[in-house]
Structures are given as structure tokens and as C-alpha cells.
Design a protein around this motif. Structure first.
Motif, PDB file in Angstrom:
ATOM      1  N   ARG A   1     -22.392  13.737  40.673  1.00 33.49           N
ATOM      2  CA  ARG A   1     -21.596  12.503  40.894  1.00 33.49           C
ATOM      3  C   ARG A   1     -22.539  11.533  41.037  1.00 33.49           C
ATOM      4  NH1 ARG A   1     -18.202  15.228  38.892  1.00 33.49           N
ATOM      5  NH2 ARG A   1     -16.090  15.378  39.647  1.00 33.49           N
TER       6      ARG A   1
ATOM      7  N   HIS B   1     -25.489   8.672  40.278  1.00 24.41           N
ATOM      8  CA  HIS B   1     -25.879   7.935  39.017  1.00 24.41           C
ATOM      9  C   HIS B   1     -27.232   8.514  38.525  1.00 24.41           C
ATOM     10  CE1 HIS B   1     -23.439   3.953  39.815  1.00 24.41           C
ATOM     11  NE2 HIS B   1     -22.679   5.090  39.971  1.00 24.41           N
TER      12      HIS B   1
ATOM     13  N   ARG C   1     -30.081   7.603  36.788  1.00 23.56           N
ATOM     14  CA  ARG C   1     -30.990   6.312  36.544  1.00 23.56           C
ATOM     15  C   ARG C   1     -31.467   6.473  35.168  1.00 23.56           C
ATOM     16  NH1 ARG C   1     -36.216   5.144  37.255  1.00 23.56           N
ATOM     17  NH2 ARG C   1     -36.511   7.150  38.516  1.00 23.56           N
TER      18      ARG C   1
ATOM     19  N   ASP D   1     -28.227   4.167  31.219  1.00 24.75           N
ATOM     20  CA  ASP D   1     -27.838   2.960  30.516  1.00 24.75           C
ATOM     21  C   ASP D   1     -28.819   2.615  29.532  1.00 24.75           C
ATOM     22  OD1 ASP D   1     -29.353   2.381  32.458  1.00 24.75           O
ATOM     23  OD2 ASP D   1     -28.281   0.665  33.089  1.00 24.75           O
TER      24      ASP D   1
ATOM     25  N   SER E   1     -17.338   7.023  28.987  1.00 25.01           N
ATOM     26  CA  SER E   1     -16.453   6.105  29.475  1.00 25.01           C
ATOM     27  C   SER E   1     -15.563   6.727  30.342  1.00 25.01           C
ATOM     28  CB  SER E   1     -15.756   5.530  28.545  1.00 25.01           C
ATOM     29  OG  SER E   1     -15.000   6.158  27.611  1.00 25.01           O
TER      30      SER E   1
ATOM     31  N   GLN F   1     -20.174   9.724  35.023  1.00 21.47           N
ATOM     32  CA  GLN F   1     -21.117   8.523  34.731  1.00 21.47           C
ATOM     33  C   GLN F   1     -20.774   7.354  33.832  1.00 21.47           C
ATOM     34  OE1 GLN F   1     -24.251   8.954  36.022  1.00 21.47           O
ATOM     35  NE2 GLN F   1     -23.715  10.974  36.937  1.00 21.47           N
ATOM     36  N   ARG F   2     -19.516   6.993  34.075  1.00 21.48           N
ATOM     37  CA  ARG F   2     -18.781   5.891  33.401  1.00 21.48           C
ATOM     38  C   ARG F   2     -19.600   4.565  33.941  1.00 21.48           C
ATOM     39  NH1 ARG F   2     -14.897   7.542  37.221  1.00 21.48           N
ATOM     40  NH2 ARG F   2     -14.069   8.575  35.687  1.00 21.48           N
ATOM     41  N   TRP F   3     -20.299   4.333  34.890  1.00 23.24           N
ATOM     42  CA  TRP F   3     -20.987   3.048  35.231  1.00 23.24           C
ATOM     43  C   TRP F   3     -21.804   2.772  33.965  1.00 23.24           C
ATOM     44  CZ3 TRP F   3     -26.178   2.778  35.375  1.00 23.24           C
ATOM     45  CH2 TRP F   3     -27.033   4.271  35.272  1.00 23.24           C
ATOM     46  N   ALA F   4     -22.482   4.002  33.446  1.00 19.01           N
ATOM     47  CA  ALA F   4     -23.671   3.607  32.565  1.00 19.01           C
ATOM     48  C   ALA F   4     -22.766   3.059  31.199  1.00 19.01           C
ATOM     49  CB  ALA F   4     -24.228   5.064  32.180  1.00 19.01           C
TER      50      ALA F   4
ATOM     51  N   GLN G   1     -19.950   1.437  31.127  1.00 22.21           N
ATOM     52  CA  GLN G   1     -19.677   0.012  31.535  1.00 22.21           C
ATOM     53  C   GLN G   1     -20.859  -1.086  31.402  1.00 22.21           C
ATOM     54  OE1 GLN G   1     -18.642  -1.279  35.643  1.00 22.21           O
ATOM     55  NE2 GLN G   1     -16.501  -1.717  34.613  1.00 22.21           N
ATOM     56  N   ALA G   2     -21.938  -0.800  31.778  1.00 25.10           N
ATOM     57  CA  ALA G   2     -23.278  -1.453  31.718  1.00 25.10           C
ATOM     58  C   ALA G   2     -23.613  -1.597  30.507  1.00 25.10           C
ATOM     59  CB  ALA G   2     -24.083  -0.760  32.689  1.00 25.10           C
TER      60      ALA G   2
ATOM     61  N   SER H   1     -14.408  -5.802  36.248  1.00 23.86           N
ATOM     62  CA  SER H   1     -15.384  -5.736  36.995  1.00 23.86           C
ATOM     63  C   SER H   1     -16.215  -7.076  37.201  1.00 23.86           C
ATOM     64  CB  SER H   1     -16.513  -5.021  36.130  1.00 23.86           C
ATOM     65  OG  SER H   1     -17.047  -5.725  35.047  1.00 23.86           O
TER      66      SER H   1
END
Length: 783
Positions: free
Chosen positions: A269, A271, A273, A276, A298, A302-305, A307-308, A341
Motif C-alpha cells: 500500500r 507509494h 516512488r 509514475d 487505475s 498504486q492508483r496515485w501513479a 492519476q499523476a 483531484s
């Protein structure tokens, strides 16, 4: 979505198993520990009804034993995995200097016990449990001797039971398996080690069992919490190595991205690094593979990546717009509604600007294109100033883009102006397809109507108003521009009921869209209203809408709202179809008029309230404001000076002829004048900028053709068959001809109702003892 060079389902939760038995077996064990969704999908491929916690014996009893894939799973999970695990154990013991005879004995015992226990547990408990317990038990037996056999087996059994129990959603079952296996190991150790060893085991087991069970339960229950943290540094190193290798290969397909831990470690869970940056690199070099990876991430931890990366892709897409044609298409690829966001407001700004440019380029004349694009340039200047004040990382990223867009739009406007002047073309400011908006300079006259509305708004009785007029008389254009005719303390809020409000499926949707249109309209007048969320309205729509109106009144301060509802007939149709309740919706309007003095209501339509009885019963004492032809002076201004610096001049008799043909009908004046400009632009530049009578006459056929939608609406939608016959009969008598009532009644007996309708529609008029067409261009359509 994967490339042909990629393994099937590479970026999904259903990867293909290696065909090799040994590698495939190790892959199964890996899935059990790190990627349970892949394990579940593998079982579904073998048999859609097979589950990880289904006892294997049930599958065999149900007649699936003929399934070769199921037998392959059985062999890999219950035979090959214990053999591989104990073979690895033998190599380790050999390196440690253990005698070959002891190694052979331990391996033999480990394989035998691992297979036996794995099959037994798999048959009784479940597929996943059996495979994991078989491996753990086999290794434990191979390691253990004598007393250690019992202790090690009990601990291993507890750990294996808890781990696999966690996989199958049953920790208690896992503990039970561990205890049973521990006891069996203790007995086995006693037999193997002799009586003395058995006694020693009995003493040792009593102490060790409690510790072993506690450790096993703790490990099994918390492994998904501490293992991701423990493995995180190693994963970062592994992922960085993959990225470096891929960059060294210049992104050659297939990429190594599929081996990144984001695609196989479902428990992580934290991030990861650099993910992205890695994903963006792959998208740039292998779009198909990159998009498949983006889609997978998505919905992953790791959906943050994802989105970025999507934000950066949007930025790159906007940045690549090199001309106005590219800018006008940009909003089609921006997904502003789904991406919630901190960057969403920025993307919505670009989307709205793109839509505005698109609308400008769809204008028929270069003049109107320039007019709307100048407004876009002003908006870009304003946004540029706002962006300059912010230090947010996304605002800083998008600042050069909005600056570039402003330069592109401004340069295009200047280029249009230069081309028009060089060619000596006449820019057409006329709007014939859509209502005139607030930004368009051509809106002319209607001061008398504005004064009448203002007087009625000051009436202490607070009567509702009806702006009544025939189609294309300029009702919507007036409502768009009514703020220019009223005092500053009256804030018009224009709502087109033909749009979203009447299209809603329930009251919550209707009120939400109504509030949203009011907000947008108020913003154009420089007033910001509080927002109203759709979710709030679902439980009790009208109560929460009234509460929102309370907040609106607070925001108004000393101002008054003119709520202008255009095309009220569309809302009536929705009520008639049962989509909205008459008492709720019309009762709300009545309550608004009677109990909220800061709100004034104006309806607009091409029908009278008498034609809609349900409205008449709710909106008592409604005052009608009739909108009809322009005054002659207003029509002259529209012909000769529609906008500042208009380059076309008219001879006096040409102006008079336009007035005769149109009777100052606002739409028809613009229609005919627009065709005159088209004709003049085709002439020699030496005579281009002076319109004469012959030019007006030559433009009539083209005006009838280009305005056919207007005339056809009259013919097909506003009159019946008898009405059409009457109009054709009068039209055939010639321009300005008056047909006596006696003649018409002889031709059309019992048509009094139709005559009244034609008078109401302002198509004919009574003159002396007869009738004639009000507008010559309409007569010519019916000839």
C-alpha cells in the motif's frame, strides 16, 4: 489492449501460467503469497466453479476429474511443490556439511509427509490450503529430527495453517490445521526417535506449543501489515533496476515494466516512488503497452501513479496544441468529470476555453469568429493573472500552457483582421442560427420592453411575468441581454428549460439543474452563488432547495433576482408526461413568487398562459409582455449600423426595401442582410461596400433558401392544413394584396377559428374588410 509482443494478459489480474511444469508450480506458490487475485482467476480458467477454499474431493466427485487442467493443478500443488521445496532444503544442508545419508533421509521424509498431508488437507479443506500446508509441512519434517521434529512441525503447521487460513478468509481454520499437524508431527517424531525421544518431545511440546501457536497466529494475522514495510526498500531497489534497464534498452518492446512490483505485489500500500515516471516513459515509447499498464494501475493500490501520469498526459496534450484548430478539439479528450483531484479545476478551465474556441470557429462569419475569440482572449488573460498568483505545483505546470494558448488565440484574431482588410471583405455580424448572447455586440433596441419589465418588477403585488411572442422574435436574445436594459440592482438569472432542467428524470435532477443554471447565469453578472450538491437533494429535494434559496438571498444583499425561465412549454410537456408532479413544481414557483419578495419570476414562450390551464391556476394575475417586431428606428440601426465600424453602406431605397420585405422582423432583417453581405463579398472590390436596391432583390431567393428552417416551421408546426391553404391563397394574390373577408369565406367556409389562429400567430392582419400577409418574405415562401 496489450501488444502482440507481450505475454497474454500481461497487465491484468489474470496472467497466463508458464507452460513449464516446474516454473508454473513456482508461479502458483508466488501467486498464493503475493497475488491472490491471479490465483483466483487461474482457478476460474480451470473451472468457473472452482474456488480456492473448495475441497478438492468435491471437485472430483462432481465429475470434473476428466479436466486435464485440474489434474495439472493437483500435480503441481501437491507433488511438484513439496519435491522442489525439499530439494532446495537438501542443497542448503549439503552446503552446511550435512552427511549425504542424513540429507537423503530428511528429503525423503519431507517429500513423503508433504505430499501426504497436502493431499489430505486439500481434499478435506481447500485447494489453496492443501498446497500451502503440503509445502510448509514437508519442509518442516525434512528439517526436523527427533524432538525437533515435533516442535518444528507444530510451529510450521501453525504458521502454514494461519497463512493459508488468511488466504481463504478463515484464520480459525488455519490455527486448527496447525494444531492437528503439530500433534501428528509429535507422534511421528516419537516413533522415529524411539521411546526416549518420545518422552523428551512430550516435555518439550508442552512448553513449545503455546509459544508456537502464539507466534503462528501473530504472524498469520499481521503478515500483510509488516511484510510490505519490511520488503519496501528491496522493492524500491528492484523497481529502480528495472527502470534503468528499460532506459538502457531505449524502451524496446516488450518492456520490463510488467515485472515491477506494482503489478505483482497486491499487499503493498506504500507509494512506490518513481512508478509514475517509469509509467510515463513506457507510454511515450510503447503507447499500447503503457496504456494497458495505466488502466491496470487505475484500480490498484498504486492508483496515485495512474492519476499523476494521466494529469501529465493531459498537460502534454494541451501543451501540444499549436493552433486554434487544435485548441478547439482539446475538450473532447479531457475527462474532467471523473478525475476528482486538486488539478480538476484547472482542467475544467482549459475544457471551457476549448469549448468557447470551438463555438467561435463554428460561427459562419469571420466577424463573429473574431468577436467571440476576443472574448476568449480576455478570459485567457484573466486566468493568466490568476495562475501567476499561485505557487501550487499543478498551476505552475499549466501556466506556460495557458500563456501559449493566449498567444495563439490573440495572433489568430489579428490574422483574421488583416485578411479581412487585405481582401476588403465585409464582415457579417448577423446571427441567424442561434440567439444573440451577452457577449455579442449586435443586440439592438428593445428599450421599451426593458422599461415595461422594470415597471412590473417594481409592482408591490409582485406579479409573475410572461414574455410572449412568436418564434424567432428575439425572446431568448432579449433574455440573454436583459441585464443591459435593467438597473444594476436587478440580477437576471436566465434558465433555458429546453435544456437540462426539463430533461431530468426526477425532482432532484430538475432542481439541481435549475440551481446550476442560476449559478452560471449569476456568475456572468458578477455574482457568485453558493453551490448545491446533487446528493443533498436526493432525500428531500424541495426542502433542501428552499434552504439553498435562503443562502442565495443572503448572497444577494440588497439586489433582486429576475428568474427568467425560457421555453416554459417544454417543462409543461415534462409534467404532462408524468416526469414531474404538477403540484410540486408549479407549487414551488407559486411559493417563490408569493413568499420570496427578492425573487421575481418571468416566463417566456410562444404560447399564452390561457393555452396552458394548469399554469394559469398557479400563476395568478400574470402580466403579459408582448415582444413583436422591432421599431423602425431599431431596424434601421440593425441594417446600417449593426456594430461599430461596420463597413457596408446602403443607398436609402435599399434600406427601405429591406424594411418593406421584413416589416422589421428581427430574425428576417438579419437573415436578409446576411445574404446581402454574402452577395457583396462576391462582387468586385470597387462596388463591394455599397448596397443598392438590386442587391436587396438579388438576395431574396438565397434568404428564402438559407432561412427555410424558419419558414418550414411556420408551415408545418404553427398552422394546420386549412391554415396552409388560406395562406397559399392569399400569397398567390401578389405583394401587399388584401383579400376580402367575403372572398375568403367563400373559399374557406367555417374557418373562423383558423383565421383567429393566423392572426394570433401574427402571420396575417386585418386591413379594412380583408386580410393580408404581415411580412412580405413570409408571403413569398407560400407563393
Amino acid at each position: 489492449m496489450t501488444s502482440p509482443q507481450l505475454p497474454p494478459n500481461a497487465y491484468t489480474n489474470a496472467p497466463q501460467q508458464y507452460p513449464n511444469l516446474i516454473l508454473g508450480s513456482l508461479q502458483l506458490l508466488f501467486w498464493l503469497v503475493f497475488r491472490p487475485s491471479a490465483w483466483q482467476n487461474h482457478l476460474k480458467r480451470i473451472d468457473p466453479n472452482l474456488k480456492s477454499d473448495s475441497p478438492l474431493i468435491i471437485s472430483l466427485k462432481q465429475g470434473r476429474w476428466r479436466n486435464l487442467a485440474l489434474w495439472r493443478l493437483f500435480i503441481q500443488g501437491y507433488f511438484i511443490l513439496p519435491i522442489l521445496a525439499n530439494f532446495l532444503l537438501g542443497l542448503v544442508l549439503c552446503v552446511l556439511g550435512e552427511p549425504i545419508a542424513n540429507i537423503a533421509l530428511r528429503v525423503a521424509f519431507g517429500v513423503a509427509f508433504g505430499v501426504a498431508v497436502g493431499v489430505a488437507v486439500g481434499v478435506a479443506v481447500g485447494v489453496a490450503v492443501g498446497a500451502a500446508v503440503g509445502v510448509a509441512f514437508g519442509v518442516a519434517v525434512g528439517v526436523a529430527v527427533g524432538v525437533a521434529v515435533g516442535v518444528a512441525v507444530s510451529v510450521a503447521g501453525c504458521v502454514a495453517g494461519c497463512v493459508t487460513g488468511g488466504v481463504t478468509g478463515c484464520v480459525t481454520g488455519g490455527v486448527a490445521v496447525g494444531v492437528a499437524v503439530g500433534v501428528a508431527g509429535g507422534v511421528a517424531g516419537g516413533v522415529a526417535g524411539g521411546v526416549a525421544v518420545g518422552v523428551a518431545f512430550g516435555v518439550a511440546f508442552g512448553v513449545a506449543f503455546g509459544v508456537a501457536v502464539g507466534v503462528a497466529v501473530g504472524v498469520g494475522a499481521t503478515i500483510n501489515s509488516w511484510l510490505p514495510v519490511l520488503s519496501f526498500p528491496f522493492l524500491i531497489l528492484w523497481n529502480s533496476l528495472l527502470y534503468r534497464l528499460d532506459k538502457g534498452r531505449n524502451g524496446k518492446s516488450p518492456c520490463l515494466l510488467r515485472f515491477h512490483s506494482a503489478f505483482w505485489d497486491e499487499w503493498q500500500r506504500l507509494h512506490l516512488r518513481g512508478l509514475d515516471e517509469y509509467l510515463l516513459f513506457v507510454i511515450e515509447n510503447n503507447p499500447v503497452e503503457g496504456k494497458a499498464a495505466l488502466e491496470y494501475l487505475s484500480t490498484s493500490p498504486q492508483r496515485w501513479a495512474a492519476q499523476a501520469v494521466q494529469i501529465e498526459l493531459d498537460a502534454l496534450s494541451l501543451q501540444s496544441c499549436a493552433d486554434v484548430e487544435a485548441i478547439c478539439k482539446a475538450h473532447r479528450s479531457l475527462v474532467t468529470g471523473e478525475l476528482e483531484s486538486e488539478v480538476s479545476p484547472l482542467l475544467r478551465i482549459f475544457s471551457r476555453i476549448s469549448e468557447d474556441v470551438d463555438a467561435a470557429l463554428n460561427q459562419a462569419s469571420a466577424y463573429n469568429q473574431r468577436l467571440l475569440l476576443r472574448d476568449v482572449a480576455d478570459k485567457l488573460n484573466l486566468q493568466l493573472q490568476n495562475f501567476a498568483r499561485s505557487s501550487d505545483k499543478y498551476t505552475v505546470r499549466f501556466y506556460p500552457i495557458i500563456k501559449s494558448w493566449r498567444e495563439i488565440v490573440t495572433n489568430y484574431v489579428d490574422e483574421l483582421a488583416k485578411i479581412a482588410e487585405l481582401r476588403q471583405e465585409i464582415d457579417s455580424p448577423y446571427i441567424t442560427g442561434n440567439p444573440i448572447t451577452l457577449e455579442q455586440e449586435i443586440f439592438t433596441g428593445r428599450n421599451d420592453i426593458g422599461l415595461r419589465i422594470e415597471q412590473l418588477l417594481r409592482d408591490r403585488r409582485r406579479p409573475p411575468l410572461l414574455l410572449y411572442g412568436q418564434r424567432r422574435m428575439g425572446k431568448t436574445s432579449l433574455l440573454n441581454n436583459i441585464g443591459k436594459l435593467l438597473p444594476n440592482n436587478i440580477i437576471p438569472m436566465f434558465v433555458d428549460l429546453q435544456g437540462a432542467p426539463s430533461s431530468a428524470s426526477d425532482h432532484a435532477g430538475f432542481l439541481y439543474n435549475l440551481a446550476r443554471e442560476m449559478e452560471k447565469s449569476a456568475k456572468k453578472q458578477g455574482l457568485t452563488l453558493p453551490s448545491l450538491a446533487r446528493e443533498v437533494l436526493k432525500s428531500d429535494p424541495f426542502t433542501y432547495f428552499y434552504e439553498w434559496l435562503d443562502k442565495v438571498e443572503q448572497a444577494l444583499e440588497q439586489n433582486t433576482v429576475l428568474l427568467a425561465l425560457d421555453e416554459f412549454e417544454v417543462l409543461d410537456n415534462a409534467i404532462a408526461k408524468g416526469r414531474f408532479d404538477e403540484q410540486d413544481v408549479l407549487g414551488m414557483l407559486r411559493h417563490l413568487i408569493q413568499h420570496r419578495p427578492r425573487f421575481k419570476v418571468l416566463l417566456a414562450g410562444s404560447h399564452t398562459i390561457e393555452e396552458y390551464q394548469r399554469w394559469a391556476s398557479y400563476l395568478i394575475n400574470i402580466q403579459v409582455v408582448h415582444i413583436s417586431y422591432l421599431k423602425e428606428a431599431e431596424a434601421r440601426q440593425l441594417i446600417e449600423h449593426p456594430v461599430k465600424d461596420f463597413t457596408l453602406r446602403y443607398e436609402p431605397d435599399a434600406v427601405e426595401r429591406v424594411l418593406q420585405l421584413t416589416r422589421c422582423h428581427p430574425f428576417l432583417v438579419q437573415l436578409l442582410c446576411a445574404e446581402i453581405i454574402v452577395l457583396k463579398n462576391e462582387q468586385d472590390p470597387s462596388i463591394r461596400r455599397l448596397a443598392i436596391l438590386a442587391d436587396v432583390e438579388a438576395s431574396i431567393p438565397e434568404a428564402l433558401q438559407s432561412g427555410s428552417f424558419f419558414f418550414a416551421d411556420i408551415q408545418n408546426n404553427q398552422v394546420d392544413a386549412t391554415g396552409q391553404a388560406i395562406l397559399r391563397f392569399i400569397a398567390a394574390q401578389g405583394e401587399g394584396a388584401i383579400v376580402s373577408c367575403q372572398t375568403l369565406l367563400q373559399q374557406f367556409p367555417d374557418a373562423n377559428i383558423t383565421f383567429n389562429l393566423l392572426l394570433q400567430r401574427e402571420l396575417i392582419e386585418e386591413v379594412d374588410d380583408g386580410y393580408r400577409f404581415q411580412v412580405e418574405l413570409i408571403r413569398r415562401w407560400f407563393v
